[in-house]
Design a protein around this motif. Structure first.
Motif, PDB file in Angstrom:
ATOM      1  N   ARG A 122     -40.238  21.694  -4.199  1.00  0.00           N
ATOM      2  CA  ARG A 122     -38.985  21.188  -3.704  1.00  0.00           C
ATOM      3  C   ARG A 122     -38.293  20.200  -4.526  1.00  0.00           C
ATOM      4  N   ASN A 123     -39.141  19.184  -4.589  1.00  0.00           N
ATOM      5  CA  ASN A 123     -38.518  17.787  -5.397  1.00  0.00           C
ATOM      6  C   ASN A 123     -38.409  18.174  -6.591  1.00  0.00           C
ATOM      7  N   MET A 124     -38.878  18.956  -7.286  1.00  0.00           N
ATOM      8  CA  MET A 124     -38.710  19.060  -8.881  1.00  0.00           C
ATOM      9  C   MET A 124     -37.434  19.944  -8.888  1.00  0.00           C
ATOM     10  N   VAL A 125     -37.194  20.994  -7.979  1.00  0.00           N
ATOM     11  CA  VAL A 125     -36.099  21.983  -8.165  1.00  0.00           C
ATOM     12  C   VAL A 125     -34.872  21.057  -7.879  1.00  0.00           C
ATOM     13  N   VAL A 126     -34.846  20.339  -6.814  1.00  0.00           N
ATOM     14  CA  VAL A 126     -33.710  19.230  -6.513  1.00  0.00           C
ATOM     15  C   VAL A 126     -33.499  18.275  -7.442  1.00  0.00           C
ATOM     16  N   PHE A 127     -34.374  17.570  -7.991  1.00  0.00           N
ATOM     17  CA  PHE A 127     -34.186  16.720  -9.142  1.00  0.00           C
ATOM     18  C   PHE A 127     -33.798  17.213 -10.295  1.00  0.00           C
ATOM     19  N   THR A 128     -34.187  18.369 -10.792  1.00  0.00           N
ATOM     20  CA  THR A 128     -33.977  18.952 -11.766  1.00  0.00           C
ATOM     21  C   THR A 128     -32.319  19.478 -12.015  1.00  0.00           C
TER      22      THR A 128
ATOM     23  N   LEU B 298     -29.981  18.179  -9.992  1.00  0.00           N
ATOM     24  CA  LEU B 298     -29.065  16.981 -10.017  1.00  0.00           C
ATOM     25  C   LEU B 298     -29.031  16.183 -11.176  1.00  0.00           C
ATOM     26  N   PHE B 299     -30.203  16.139 -11.779  1.00  0.00           N
ATOM     27  CA  PHE B 299     -30.390  15.257 -13.024  1.00  0.00           C
ATOM     28  C   PHE B 299     -29.707  16.079 -13.847  1.00  0.00           C
ATOM     29  N   ILE B 300     -29.829  17.288 -14.196  1.00  0.00           N
ATOM     30  CA  ILE B 300     -29.075  18.095 -15.524  1.00  0.00           C
ATOM     31  C   ILE B 300     -27.660  17.813 -15.277  1.00  0.00           C
ATOM     32  N   ALA B 301     -27.280  18.222 -13.983  1.00  0.00           N
ATOM     33  CA  ALA B 301     -25.662  18.219 -13.688  1.00  0.00           C
ATOM     34  C   ALA B 301     -25.287  16.955 -14.091  1.00  0.00           C
TER      35      ALA B 301
ATOM     36  N   ILE C   8     -31.201   8.281 -10.012  1.00  0.00           N
ATOM     37  CA  ILE C   8     -30.206   7.154 -10.508  1.00  0.00           C
ATOM     38  C   ILE C   8     -30.923   6.699 -11.771  1.00  0.00           C
ATOM     39  N   ALA C   9     -32.184   6.254 -11.691  1.00  0.00           N
ATOM     40  CA  ALA C   9     -32.850   5.685 -12.753  1.00  0.00           C
ATOM     41  C   ALA C   9     -32.911   6.583 -13.847  1.00  0.00           C
ATOM     42  N   ALA C  10     -33.173   7.884 -13.883  1.00  0.00           N
ATOM     43  CA  ALA C  10     -33.444   9.018 -14.736  1.00  0.00           C
ATOM     44  C   ALA C  10     -32.112   9.285 -15.272  1.00  0.00           C
ATOM     45  N   VAL C  11     -31.068   9.296 -14.689  1.00  0.00           N
ATOM     46  CA  VAL C  11     -29.794   9.653 -15.083  1.00  0.00           C
ATOM     47  C   VAL C  11     -29.251   8.494 -15.984  1.00  0.00           C
ATOM     48  N   TRP C  12     -29.524   7.297 -15.595  1.00  0.00           N
ATOM     49  CA  TRP C  12     -29.024   6.106 -16.450  1.00  0.00           C
ATOM     50  C   TRP C  12     -29.845   6.222 -17.893  1.00  0.00           C
ATOM     51  N   GLN C  13     -31.030   6.790 -17.850  1.00  0.00           N
ATOM     52  CA  GLN C  13     -31.709   6.766 -19.125  1.00  0.00           C
ATOM     53  C   GLN C  13     -31.411   7.640 -20.085  1.00  0.00           C
ATOM     54  N   MET C  14     -31.333   9.124 -19.430  1.00  0.00           N
ATOM     55  CA  MET C  14     -30.925  10.194 -20.276  1.00  0.00           C
ATOM     56  C   MET C  14     -29.437  10.453 -20.568  1.00  0.00           C
ATOM     57  N   SER C  15     -28.681   9.974 -19.844  1.00  0.00           N
ATOM     58  CA  SER C  15     -27.163  10.376 -19.920  1.00  0.00           C
ATOM     59  C   SER C  15     -26.723  10.020 -21.457  1.00  0.00           C
TER      60      SER C  15
ATOM     61  N   ILE D  70     -33.558  20.724 -23.336  1.00  0.00           N
ATOM     62  CA  ILE D  70     -34.306  19.499 -23.522  1.00  0.00           C
ATOM     63  C   ILE D  70     -34.357  18.657 -22.236  1.00  0.00           C
ATOM     64  N   LEU D  71     -33.236  18.615 -21.400  1.00  0.00           N
ATOM     65  CA  LEU D  71     -33.438  17.857 -20.215  1.00  0.00           C
ATOM     66  C   LEU D  71     -34.189  18.749 -18.961  1.00  0.00           C
ATOM     67  N   THR D  72     -34.390  19.928 -19.124  1.00  0.00           N
ATOM     68  CA  THR D  72     -35.114  20.692 -18.132  1.00  0.00           C
ATOM     69  C   THR D  72     -36.493  20.326 -18.666  1.00  0.00           C
ATOM     70  N   ALA D  73     -36.968  20.425 -19.717  1.00  0.00           N
ATOM     71  CA  ALA D  73     -38.428  20.156 -20.061  1.00  0.00           C
ATOM     72  C   ALA D  73     -38.720  18.664 -19.787  1.00  0.00           C
ATOM     73  N   ALA D  74     -37.826  17.731 -19.932  1.00  0.00           N
ATOM     74  CA  ALA D  74     -38.126  16.405 -19.638  1.00  0.00           C
ATOM     75  C   ALA D  74     -38.121  16.229 -17.984  1.00  0.00           C
ATOM     76  N   SER D  75     -37.451  16.890 -17.419  1.00  0.00           N
ATOM     77  CA  SER D  75     -37.233  16.669 -16.011  1.00  0.00           C
ATOM     78  C   SER D  75     -38.843  17.408 -15.308  1.00  0.00           C
TER      79      SER D  75
END
Length: 318
Positions: free
Chosen positions: A81-87, A89-92, A187-194, A245-250
């Motif tokens: 669940r966490n992986m799907v939600v995080f991935t 939102l992170f990619i979007a 928040i931290a992941a988006v800050w780092q990879m955007s 690339i972001l999917t593999a990272a997440s």
């Protein structure tokens, strides 16, 4: 006879030697790749079908039993669940922020190189260091939360450690929705990879012929119409690359969460990678840990293999 031409013979000999030397140069890398990548992948896959779930190796075959065990646990269901939600939102968020920053920089602004460096700077910081800094910023007793408390928002500082699931729809042993505490990691992941998304989008924007934009403007298209009808379709391949690339990272994120929150209470910030680490090296359940690793490999392959196939097809057509 052409075959007896000494110049031609020397060229053929040189070509043969160059080909041989190129092959010999690649052989060590291919051997190392075969042993330390594909060999260990095969070893992990084999271990996942054994009974090695203690400190003492036990290579008796149990089939898919370890996979059934991990999928039936509350922790692994929470991980998925966490992986799907995080991935998602992170990619979007990275895509939206990345293209917005790229469009701003593409306006030929002053100090463009400075802004590019500032946006890319978070990528130069290790994920562990990023996690430590953001855990301090978002901690209920320090950082940003002190500002929130001073503004009278006393009910907000606890979200970093919250176990709430919003809105929370039961499915199996877990609730399906957004774990509130996962927002901190997001928040931290988006800050780092955007910044990475920005850099790739900027390269894509600079590769769009100016004639296309000029033709759209001549036809009466405004800035937004030009963006949606001309610019965005040209960035389709760029967007696909960023998503892959972001999917593999997440899917394999570890250091950031480990440094920020750990698995969290009720595993609200746990991920398969952290579960695999704890199961294998803390619990000595090597077969179950290997099963989790294989599931992660399959999930990453689902996204990457179609992309590689499409890229090869495009290369052949070109």
């Amino acid at each position: 006879m052409p075959g007896r031409d000494p110049v031609l013979r020397r060229k053929r000999k040189k070509f043969s030697w160059d080909k041989t030397s190129a092959i010999l140069t690649l052989v060590p890398s291919l051997i190392l790749l075969g042993v330390f990548v594909y060999g260990f992948i095969g070893w992990t896959g084999w271990v996942s079908t054994t009974a090695w779930n203690s400190i003492i190796p036990d290579f008796a075959s149990v089939g898919l039993r370890n996979f059934k065990i991990i999928f039936s646990t509350f922790r692994f269901q929470s991980d998925l669940r966490n992986m799907v939600v995080f991935t998602a939102l992170f990619i979007a968020l990275c895509l939206v922020i990345g293209i917005a920053l790229a469009l701003l920089i593409d306006q030929k602004i002053r100090a463009e190189s400075l802004f590019r460096s500032l946006y890319l700077f978070p990528m130069a910081i290790s994920s562990v260091a990023t996690g430590v800094v953001w855990s301090w910023l978002l901690n209920p007793t320090t950082g940003v939360n002190l500002i929130l408390k001073s503004l009278g928002l006393n009910h907000l500082p606890e979200w970093f450690l919250s176990t709430r699931i919003l809105p929370g729809t039961p499915l199996g042993q877990i609730e399906i929705a957004l774990p509130l505490a996962l927002l901190a990691v997001l928040i931290a992941a988006v800050w780092q990879m955007s910044g990475f998304a920005m850099a790739v989008y900027l390269a894509g924007l600079r590769g769009i012929p100016e004639e296309l934009k000029e033709a759209a403007r001549i036809d009466g298209a405004g800035p937004w119409r030009t963006f949606w009808s001309v610019v965005l379709p040209q960035l389709k391949g760029t967007t696909t690359t960023i998503i892959i690339i972001l999917t593999a990272a997440s899917l394999k994120v570890f250091g950031l969460i480990y440094a920020m929150t750990g698995p969290g209470q009720d595993f609200v910030t746990d991920m398969p990678s952290m579960n695999m680490f704890d199961t294998t090296y803390q619990g000595n359940q090597f077969a179950e840990g290997a099963a989790i690793a294989i599931v992660m490999l399959i999930l990453i392959a689902i996204f990457i293999i179609p992309y590689l196939i499409s890229t090869l097809k495009q290369g052949e057509e070109a």
